[in-house]
Design an enzyme around this catalytic site. Structure first.
Site, short mmCIF file in Angstrom:
data_model
loop_
_atom_site.label_atom_id
_atom_site.label_comp_id
_atom_site.label_asym_id
_atom_site.label_seq_id
_atom_site.Cartn_x
_atom_site.Cartn_y
_atom_site.Cartn_z
N TYR A 3 37.86 42.45 33.35
CA TYR A 3 37.62 43.64 32.28
C TYR A 3 36.14 43.79 32.03
CZ TYR A 3 42.01 45.25 31.32
OH TYR A 3 43.40 45.92 31.54
N LYS A 41 47.84 32.58 37.44
CA LYS A 41 48.22 32.76 38.99
C LYS A 41 47.18 31.68 39.43
CE LYS A 41 49.55 34.99 42.63
NZ LYS A 41 50.87 34.77 43.24
N ASP A 83 53.49 36.76 38.67
CA ASP A 83 54.55 37.27 39.51
C ASP A 83 55.78 36.72 39.02
OD1 ASP A 83 53.78 34.98 40.44
OD2 ASP A 83 54.01 35.65 42.78
N ASP A 114 47.80 42.76 30.19
CA ASP A 114 47.69 44.27 30.02
C ASP A 114 49.08 44.55 30.97
OD1 ASP A 114 47.20 47.21 30.02
OD2 ASP A 114 46.47 46.98 31.91
N ASP A 167 53.17 46.16 29.37
CA ASP A 167 53.81 47.26 29.49
C ASP A 167 55.41 47.13 30.06
OD1 ASP A 167 51.71 49.16 28.89
OD2 ASP A 167 51.71 50.43 30.79
C1 LIG Z 1 43.06 51.98 28.60
C2 LIG Z 1 42.76 50.72 29.03
C3 LIG Z 1 41.42 50.09 28.93
C4 LIG Z 1 43.71 49.57 28.03
C5 LIG Z 1 43.70 48.12 28.85
O1 LIG Z 1 43.74 47.84 30.09
O2 LIG Z 1 43.39 47.19 28.06
C6 LIG Z 1 45.33 50.06 28.08
O3 LIG Z 1 45.83 50.16 29.34
C7 LIG Z 1 45.69 48.77 26.95
O4 LIG Z 1 46.91 48.33 27.44
O5 LIG Z 1 45.44 49.10 25.76
MG LIG Z 2 47.65 48.75 28.96
#
Ligand SMILES: CC(C)[C@H](C(=O)O)[C@@H](O)C(=O)O
Ligand SMILES: [Mg+2]
Ligand SMILES: NC(=O)c1ccc[n+]([C@@H]2O[C@H](COP(=O)([O-])OP(=O)(O)OC[C@H]3O[C@@H](n4cnc5c(N)ncnc54)[C@H](O)[C@@H]3O)[C@@H](O)[C@H]2O)c1
Length: 347
Positions: free
Chosen positions: A135, A186, A219, A243, A247
């Protein structure tokens, strides 16, 4: 003794505007009368960018620094090239305020729908490193626009940065009943960064004999998050893996609409920032369809960070009760969910 909270509020773009309004509604409802809440709203995001060309200036950072904490909705808009606000605002702020612990809890509450079979026990936290990895913007392109273009995006991992987030994760694991910490990386392929993480993880583990540890490649972690999420208690991982898996973690534990996060500066040198895991969701923005629960739970994390544990508990209980009843109710708008939560925390 009079108490006060001085909060920077950044609604941002898309549904960020809608969900932050509900977060503030619930915050005002939960605070006792003797706590003075002061909020200052900032217009960061697409509007500010189109009006001034700025995403986040040094003067903005000086102002933000004065607050006790920051509540963010989301940034990112189709009218702005991808990456401009994400890098120029969000990552700039996380890096400037050294938010190296990106805390993302996942808990499947009773009665909440999950795409997984049965009703698995899901209750873990991801400690995502927040200031390093791929990042940092360490990269570039040469021969841009040609068939021979080369792009690099170098993952930066420092012993200092890895050790401090690994220690934070061990402390959190030690404080939880199951006392289990999983390193996700990984290291079979990313051998330079992966071995740095693994070596530091194993070294720090010696200081926490009560904490059970294991290691899973990222993975394979995506398999277990779907087939056996109950195996996780605390996960520590790098910025990009964190990240992606958070999700997925959100999707299996009630959905992205209920996933909260805190960008923590543990030394408290700078204000920490609390935000839903989701983004600005342009596909549903302005329609009152966004679930504000993730923002409301982020407000609970914010309150806990500032020492208001009773109020944080009240919010979490209200969300739990609301979610338990949701299946039986007709679909509600963003503000109707916010109203219902505000009534519950006040009552
Ligand atoms: C928008 C992006 C920079 C951010 C990240 O990757 O951290 C988002 O996906 C999150 O999870 O907060
Ligand atoms: Mg995110
Ligand atoms: N922290 C942040 O500010 C942040 C985080 C992630 C993405 N983004 C940005 O947001 C923009 C959109 O990104 P994306 O589409 O990849 O991810 P997203 O999280 O905005 O949306 C993904 C999906 O989840 C749904 N969703 C998200 N939040 C929801 C909610 N509260 N209630 C109901 N459904 C919800 C959306 O409708 C969409 O279908 C991009 O510009 C991205 O960079 C910002």
């Amino acid at each position: 003794m009079s108490r006060s909270i001085d909060l920077a509020v950044i609604p941002g773009d898309g549904i960020g505007q809608e969900v932050v309004a509900e977060g503030l509604k619930v915050l005002s409802a939960v605070l006792p009368q003797d706590v003075k809440l002061e909020t200052k709203e900032y217009d960061f995001g697409a509007r500010r960018y189109h009006a001034t060309g700025d995403t986040l200036t040094d003067a903005d950072l000086e102002q933000l620094k004065q607050h006790d904490a920051i509540l963010l909705g989301a940034i990112g808009d189709p009218s702005v090239p991808s990456g401009v606000l994400e890098r120029g605002f969000l990552l700039k702020l996380r890096f400037a305020f050294d938010h190296h612990v990106n805390l993302r809890p996942s808990k499947l509450l009773p009665g909440v729908a999950t795409p997984l079979a049965g009703q698995p026990e899901i209750d873990f936290i991801v400690v995502r490193e927040g200031t390093e990895g791929p990042y940092t913007g360490n990269g570039g392109t040469i021969r841009k626009g040609t068939p021979h273009e080369v792009a690099t995006e170098v993952s930066v991992n420092t012993a200092f940065g890895v050790e401090r987030v690994v220690r934070d994760a061990f402390e959190r694991a030690q404080a939880r009943p199951r006392k289990k910490l999983t390193l996700v990386h990984k290291n079979n392929v990313l051998t330079f960064a992966g071995h740095l993480w693994t070596n530091i993880f194993n070294k720090v583990a010696e200081e926490y004999p009560e904490v059970t540890t294991d290691y899973i490649h990222v993975d394979a972690a995506t398999i277990y998050l779907v087939t056996d999420p109950g195996r996780f208690d605390v996960i520590v991982t790098d910025n990009l893996f964190g990240d992606i898996i958070t999700d997925l973690a959100a999707a299996v534990s009630g959905g992205i609409g209920v996933a909260a996060s805190g960008n923590i500066n543990p030394s408290r040198e700078f204000p920490s920032m609390f935000e839903p895991v989701h983004g600005s969701a342009p596909d549903i923005a302005g329609q009152g369809k966004a679930d504000p629960t993730a923002t409301v739970l982020s407000v609970a994390l914010l309150l806990r960070h500032l020492g208001y544990d009773t109020e944080a508990d009240r919010i979490e209980q209200a969300v739990s009760a609301d979610l338990a009843e949701r299946g039986a109710l007709p679909a509600r708008s963003t503000s109707e969910i916010g109203d219902a939560l505000a009534v519950r925390v006040a009552g």
